[in-house]
Design a protein around this motif. Structure first.
Motif, PDB file in Angstrom:
ATOM      1  N   CYS A  22      42.487  -6.947  18.225  1.00  0.00           N
ATOM      2  CA  CYS A  22      43.548  -7.822  18.513  1.00  0.00           C
ATOM      3  C   CYS A  22      44.836  -7.303  18.330  1.00  0.00           C
ATOM      4  N   ALA A  23      45.043  -6.000  18.224  1.00  0.00           N
ATOM      5  CA  ALA A  23      46.370  -5.213  18.197  1.00  0.00           C
ATOM      6  C   ALA A  23      47.421  -5.396  16.863  1.00  0.00           C
ATOM      7  N   THR A  24      46.702  -6.078  16.052  1.00  0.00           N
ATOM      8  CA  THR A  24      47.479  -6.381  14.640  1.00  0.00           C
ATOM      9  C   THR A  24      47.633  -4.942  13.895  1.00  0.00           C
ATOM     10  N   PRO A  25      48.595  -4.612  13.285  1.00  0.00           N
ATOM     11  CA  PRO A  25      48.394  -3.244  12.511  1.00  0.00           C
ATOM     12  C   PRO A  25      47.598  -3.342  11.484  1.00  0.00           C
ATOM     13  N   LEU A  26      46.707  -2.365  11.280  1.00  0.00           N
ATOM     14  CA  LEU A  26      45.833  -2.108  10.350  1.00  0.00           C
ATOM     15  C   LEU A  26      46.322  -1.940   8.657  1.00  0.00           C
ATOM     16  N   ARG A  27      45.901  -2.323   7.739  1.00  0.00           N
ATOM     17  CA  ARG A  27      46.058  -2.100   6.242  1.00  0.00           C
ATOM     18  C   ARG A  27      45.441  -0.991   5.720  1.00  0.00           C
ATOM     19  N   GLY A  47      43.688  -7.397   8.947  1.00  0.00           N
ATOM     20  CA  GLY A  47      44.029  -8.617   8.103  1.00  0.00           C
ATOM     21  C   GLY A  47      43.743 -10.066   8.852  1.00  0.00           C
ATOM     22  N   SER A  48      43.797  -9.824  10.140  1.00  0.00           N
ATOM     23  CA  SER A  48      43.582 -10.902  11.223  1.00  0.00           C
ATOM     24  C   SER A  48      42.118 -11.153  11.511  1.00  0.00           C
ATOM     25  N   CYS A  49      41.410 -10.160  11.786  1.00  0.00           N
ATOM     26  CA  CYS A  49      40.097 -10.224  12.346  1.00  0.00           C
ATOM     27  C   CYS A  49      39.096  -9.453  11.280  1.00  0.00           C
TER      28      CYS A  49
END
Length: 56
Positions: A22-27, A47-49
């Motif tokens: 989903c291209a969200t920055p990873l934690r 945090g999204s998927c």
């Protein structure tokens, strides 16, 4: 004793990979030492998927 502010910053410390789904920055979730190679292995989580990714 070396003051933390005097230590040079590593370029890899500021790199936050993006989730391949989903291209969200990873934690960063966990950091472990690989004693065989003497390297630090990092586990990231989206945090999204919820995708988890190990760095190489």
């Amino acid at each position: 004793m070396t003051d933390i502010m005097d230590m040079p910053e590593r370029k890899t410390d500021n790199i936050r990979p993006s989730c391949p789904n989903c291209a969200t920055p990873l934690r960063l979730r966990q950091t472990m030492l690989d004693p065989r190679r003497g390297r630090t292995v990092r586990l990231f989580e989206c945090g999204s998927c919820g995708e988890r990714l190990w760095d190489d």
